[in-house]
Design an enzyme around this catalytic site. Structure first.
Site, PDB file in Angstrom:
ATOM      1  N   GLU A 161       3.438   6.743 -22.571  1.00 36.97           N
ATOM      2  CA  GLU A 161       3.894   5.374 -22.825  1.00 36.97           C
ATOM      3  C   GLU A 161       3.665   5.055 -24.298  1.00 36.97           C
ATOM      4  OE1 GLU A 161       3.097   0.693 -21.667  1.00 36.97           O
ATOM      5  OE2 GLU A 161       1.456   2.137 -21.817  1.00 36.97           O
ATOM      6  N   ASP A 211      -0.558   6.193 -19.505  1.00 38.26           N
ATOM      7  CA  ASP A 211      -0.598   4.813 -19.974  1.00 38.26           C
ATOM      8  C   ASP A 211      -1.135   4.762 -21.408  1.00 38.26           C
ATOM      9  OD1 ASP A 211      -0.511   1.890 -19.334  1.00 38.26           O
ATOM     10  OD2 ASP A 211      -2.670   2.046 -19.680  1.00 38.26           O
ATOM     11  N   ASP A 238       0.822  -1.208   0.000  1.00 41.14           N
ATOM     12  CA  ASP A 238       0.000   0.000   0.000  1.00 41.14           C
ATOM     13  C   ASP A 238       0.859   1.263   0.000  1.00 41.14           C
ATOM     14  OD1 ASP A 238       0.921   0.058   2.671  1.00 41.14           O
ATOM     15  OD2 ASP A 238      -0.899  -0.924   3.392  1.00 41.14           O
TER      16      ASP A 238
END
Length: 600
Positions: free
Chosen positions: A342, A313, A149
């Site tokens: 990306e 992304d 986390d």
């Protein structure tokens, strides 16, 4: 904040949840969601905020409200009334905050550390399982959630800083309330909410602030191409064209079709509108309301959290005109902010197409200044494993760099040896520590912005074809129950410490090298298994010598490099500290890298 009359529960969502005064662009579009909210008529009680337009779409559970926020507006709350049949049925208090001012962005002076939060460290075991979340933690499942986390990252910021990293890229931490395979973060089910198994929005903001206090930057991983099939709007879409291809037509993954002048319309359409996988619907950024939603979401996170950059992304998969609009809007508000796209493409020209002001893109300009350099990644990985020839071995690297003229600015590329989707670098070079050191030596001295994947420094292994869980293993020591703690020297093996110490020493040196951060690149044609390049400024130069022969040492004639070497005085071997005064010859052991720093 919402107040509603006793007979009504509308609206249930207003997004963005707040906004800021002092923005360069004073327009804001609210998405309002609630049962039949589209049958109401909104009204605002504010002197310096006005409604420009109200859009009622085919689904009556949505309203889109265009606001104009005056340049003189002050921070505070104002009321939005929702009226129906002459009666106010709901009232929402909307907050405006003061925009902050801070320096942002990352550059070639930085060294980025990529962290997948679920696999790095479990700082709060209490949030491993959350009742409202479908998938529970199971460390025995390589493709399941393991419990890492944001608190785990915070607990180990000193480790990351001590390693020599100056920036952290965290894989998506947004809510991924999916039945399974949700740990990676790319199947978002709420774009405004941190996954409660990873923490909270405030904890992420705290992570950014704490990183800044330690002089480290933070890069957010964002997704605009798709969402998770369980996203809250998937059960009640605003419009039929909110997503592409309701029949789950899958993309062909061929990003080359966007730049390809011969590509068929069929192939381009399938690439751009096909679903990434069957659990990730493809978002239609040609829908103006969705486009506004995604752009405002990016701006909201930048301002809320204080991040320094974003990694987008799957940049080529999103509608290319939308990407341009997004990048221009972010730059309008934050001129020094860095956007990394990306671009998973194998060839230099195809990658260069997607960079800002590309010389090969003709009339298209993405306005994305920084891209992932996959061609160089493939060249390094292949080159270190190949026998040297005219176009093989180290020549692979040489020929990729020789095509840098196709980029607007290759020095802005993000370079890497692996990431969360690729074979672990140590595995890709056959777990050969000498090849590993050669790769790290290239990465930390090459033009571009270097990025390392968590655990590479301790020689973590994994091959992509065996399953993504094997390239995203837990960092040893990130869980209290782990048998050893690789965050400490005592918890690492001798071989792991060898890799760690090599990375750390070179990374620490890199932090003070202007030649590597700002210098030009001059390289020499590979000969006899060797490759030499320089990074240089007026005052200093870094000489990188590689010997790719598996068994034989090499001695090379320094006269060949006089055009660079004659401009500087004595040198120093970066790794050994040894003074280098003789520039007539340089000798290297088999499969090794030598890095020498020269100054005037």
């Amino acid at each position: 904040m919402m107040s509603i009359n006793a007979q009504d529960n509308r609206p249930s969502r207003v997004e963005p949840p707040n906004w800021w005064v002092g923005m360069e662009n004073n327009q804001l579009q609210l998405l309002v969601y609630g049962a039949d909210i589209g049958k109401t008529n909104p009204e605002i009680e504010a002197e310096e905020v006005s409604i420009e337009a109200v859009h009622k779409v085919e689904n009556s559970n949505y309203l889109f409200i265009d606001l104009n926020i005056s340049k003189s507006a002050k921070a505070g709350e104002f009321s939005i009334k929702f009226n129906e049949n002459g009666k106010t049925v709901a009232k929402y208090e909307y907050e405006l905050r003061e925009k902050t001012t801070q320096n942002r962005g990352f550059s070639a002076a930085d060294l980025i550390y990529l962290v997948m939060p679920d696999r790095f460290a479990n700082g709060n075991p209490g949030n491993d399982d959350v009742d409202a979340m479908l998938e529970k933690a199971d460390r025995s499942n390589p493709n399941g959630r393991h419990g890492g986390d944001l608190q785990g990252i915070m607990n180990n910021l000193d480790y990351i800083k001590d390693l020599g990293m100056t920036a952290i890229w965290v894989n998506p931490f947004f809510e991924n309330n999916m039945k399974d395979y949700s740990y990676h973060g790319y199947a978002i089910t709420d774009f405004y909410k941190t996954d409660p198994r990873l923490g909270s929005n405030e904890l992420y903001k705290n992570l950014v602030e704490t990183s800044h206090e330690k002089n480290m930057k933070v890069v957010m991983d964002v997704v605009v191409n798709h969402c998770g099939i369980n996203h809250w709007w998937m059960k009640d879409l605003p419009t039929d064209d909110w997503i592409n291809n309701h029949k789950k037509f899958q993309t062909n993954y061929r990003g080359s079709v966007i730049a390809d002048p011969h590509a068929s319309k069929y192939d381009r359409n399938r690439f751009s509108t096909g679903w990434f996988v069957e659990t990730m619907p493809d978002l239609n950024q040609n829908n103006p309301f969705l486009a506004n939603y995604l752009i405002q979401n990016m701006l909201w996170w930048i301002e809320f959290s204080g991040i320094d950059g974003m990694r987008m992304d799957t940049q080529p998969y999103a509608e290319i005109d939308f990407v341009t609009r997004l990048a221009k809007r972010i730059t309008e508000e934050y001129p020094d902010f860095t956007i990394l796209g990306e671009t998973w493409l194998q060839k230099v020209a195809l990658t260069a197409f997607f960079q800002q002001n590309s010389p090969v893109a003709k009339d298209y300009n993405s306005h994305i200044p920084t891209n992932t350099d996959f061609p160089l990644y493939y060249a390094i990985k292949t080159g270190l494993n190949q026998e040297d020839g005219w176009t093989t071995g180290l020549a692979q690297i040489y020929y990729v760099l020789a095509r840098d003229f196709l980029y607007n600015d290759a020095h802005k590329n993000v370079i890497f040896l692996d990431n969360h989707d690729l074979d672990r670098f140590y595995s890709s070079v056959g777990e050969d520590i000498n090849k590993f050191k050669m790769g790290i030596g290239i990465l930390l001295t090459m033009r571009g912005i270097p990025m390392m994947y968590y655990g590479d420094e301790i020689l973590m292994t994994g091959l992509e074809h065996t399953g993504h869980g094997n390239i995203r293993k837990d960092f040893p020591g990130g869980w209290d129950s782990d048998k050893r703690n690789a965050f400490t020297e005592q918890g690492r093996t001798d071989k792991e410490n060898e890799g760690f110490n090599f990375v750390r020493k070179l990374a620490k040196w890199r932090m003070q090298s202007n030649a590597v951060a700002e210098g030009e690149l001059t390289h020499f044609v590979p000969e006899n298994n060797t490759y030499v390049y320089f990074r240089h400024t007026d005052n200093e130069a870094v000489m990188v010598i590689l010997n790719n022969h598996p068994e034989e040492s090499r001695t090379i004639d320094g006269a060949r490099f006089k055009e660079v070497l004659d401009r500087y005085g004595n040198g120093k071997n970066v790794m050994t500290g040894e003074t280098v005064s003789d520039k007539s010859t340089f000798t290297l052991k088999a499969k090794s890298v030598k890095i020498i720093e020269f100054k005037k």
